[in-house]
Motif scaffolding. Sequence first.
Motif, PDB file in Angstrom:
ATOM      1  N   UNK A  92       0.837  -1.201   0.000  1.00 55.84           N
ATOM      2  CA  UNK A  92       0.000   0.000   0.000  1.00 55.84           C
ATOM      3  C   UNK A  92       0.871   1.249   0.000  1.00 55.84           C
ATOM      4  N   UNK A  93       1.923   1.231   0.797  1.00 53.32           N
ATOM      5  CA  UNK A  93       2.819   2.388   0.868  1.00 53.32           C
ATOM      6  C   UNK A  93       3.440   2.688  -0.484  1.00 53.32           C
ATOM      7  N   UNK A  94       3.944   1.654  -1.158  1.00 54.60           N
ATOM      8  CA  UNK A  94       4.571   1.854  -2.461  1.00 54.60           C
ATOM      9  C   UNK A  94       3.545   2.311  -3.494  1.00 54.60           C
ATOM     10  N   UNK A  95       2.329   1.774  -3.423  1.00 49.80           N
ATOM     11  CA  UNK A  95       1.284   2.174  -4.371  1.00 49.80           C
ATOM     12  C   UNK A  95       0.935   3.645  -4.193  1.00 49.80           C
ATOM     13  N   UNK A  96       0.797   4.087  -2.943  1.00 46.26           N
ATOM     14  CA  UNK A  96       0.489   5.491  -2.697  1.00 46.26           C
ATOM     15  C   UNK A  96       1.666   6.385  -3.079  1.00 46.26           C
ATOM     16  N   UNK A  97       2.874   5.881  -2.899  1.00 47.17           N
ATOM     17  CA  UNK A  97       4.048   6.651  -3.332  1.00 47.17           C
ATOM     18  C   UNK A  97       4.012   6.883  -4.836  1.00 47.17           C
ATOM     19  N   UNK A  98       3.642   5.844  -5.586  1.00 50.86           N
ATOM     20  CA  UNK A  98       3.541   5.991  -7.041  1.00 50.86           C
ATOM     21  C   UNK A  98       2.443   6.976  -7.426  1.00 50.86           C
ATOM     22  N   UNK A  99       1.347   7.008  -6.647  1.00 53.09           N
ATOM     23  CA  UNK A  99       0.301   7.997  -6.921  1.00 53.09           C
ATOM     24  C   UNK A  99       0.848   9.398  -6.732  1.00 53.09           C
TER      25      UNK A  99
END
Length: 409
Positions: free
Chosen positions: A296-303
């Motif tokens: 989740x952290x990496x996904x939000x970072x990409x956002x």
Amino acid sequence: MKLRPPRSSLVNVLIGVAMTGLALLLGRDATGQGWSALDAPAYALVVVVNLPAVVRTRFPVAVFVLAQGGFAVYVSLGYWPVVNSLATLLATYTLASERPARISVPGAAVTGLTWLGAGVLNEVYGWHRGSPAAAAGQALVFPAVLWWFGALSRKTTELTRALAAEQEERARREVAYERSRIARELHDVVAHHMAVISVQSGLARFVFDSDPATARTALDTISDTGTEALDELRRMLSLLREGTDPRAPDRPMPGLARLDELVARVGAGGTPVALTVEGVPRPIGSGADLCAYRVVQESLTNVLKHAPGAPTEVVVRYGRQYLEVDVTNGGGRSIPAQIPTGTGHGLIGMRERAKLYGGRIDIGPRDDGDGFAVRLTLPLTARAGAPPATGRRDGPAPDDRLPPAVREG
């Protein structure tokens, strides 16, 4: 050529000196056994046959040649064979333990022929009464037995070296895996927190004069984010040291229970994030818990990197056997050319995490091309393996906005 350890060299020196001394003492009893007394040439041959044993493991072929050649000359001159017989057997054993069979087998045959020749000379010249059958038996059995023990020692040594090499290779693989794990953790921690700090600092600069309260809130978020990043880094690095670091924070590694903090931090930068939990939350193990959090952290970072401001939804779904985590965003200011295609270090890290815990991760643009979607599926029970590629899932039906599976794990 590999040098022998000092202890092995010392043992060889002691063996060579002891054998030489024993042979010289036996030579003094030659007349009592009905043989000619040893003279200066005989004593010289005793030294030539026995003393080279001090370097027997470093030069096994040379020592074998000296032992057999000296013994043949010694016996042909009519001296008592027993004096030097032990040296020939030790040389045969050493040759078999240090060299392959194509060398040691002919060596053992030479030893047998030398002993047989000594027995024949005894009978021909009448130096000493003995049994020809006994002499032939000794010439056959003794070299064969010593060769067998030497070959067994060589095989044991080779197996030991192979095991040591395998252990070294396994240690290298473990070190490489640990470095990869640390690199993933560092990437996740640094990339996310720096992305949040970058967004918040930009917001603070933009509203610094017009909206001091918002700027102050952004600065507070930057301070909290930096502190959390330092705490995680310090905790991670403390694991690499022996013992515990007294300065390391007591707070455990993040997990799904702290998703609300993560979502709030990202939302404070102007990217609205909605968190939904479906099903009954329950413990899933610290490793899998951290895995889900990092995805989740990496996904939000990409956002934050590729579609800042895009409405994003995080759904955590607890099924009977599987945990599903969906992260989708609605595009926002997404730049198609900058949308990750699965080759970045962060996406690779997400796939490796999912594989490690027997899960699967689906990554790709949404079907309508507006935004991006990530789905992580992890088993919740020991009996649950990787979920099937098709078929019924536990929990609510999959979101039809997700792309076709790019299956990993």
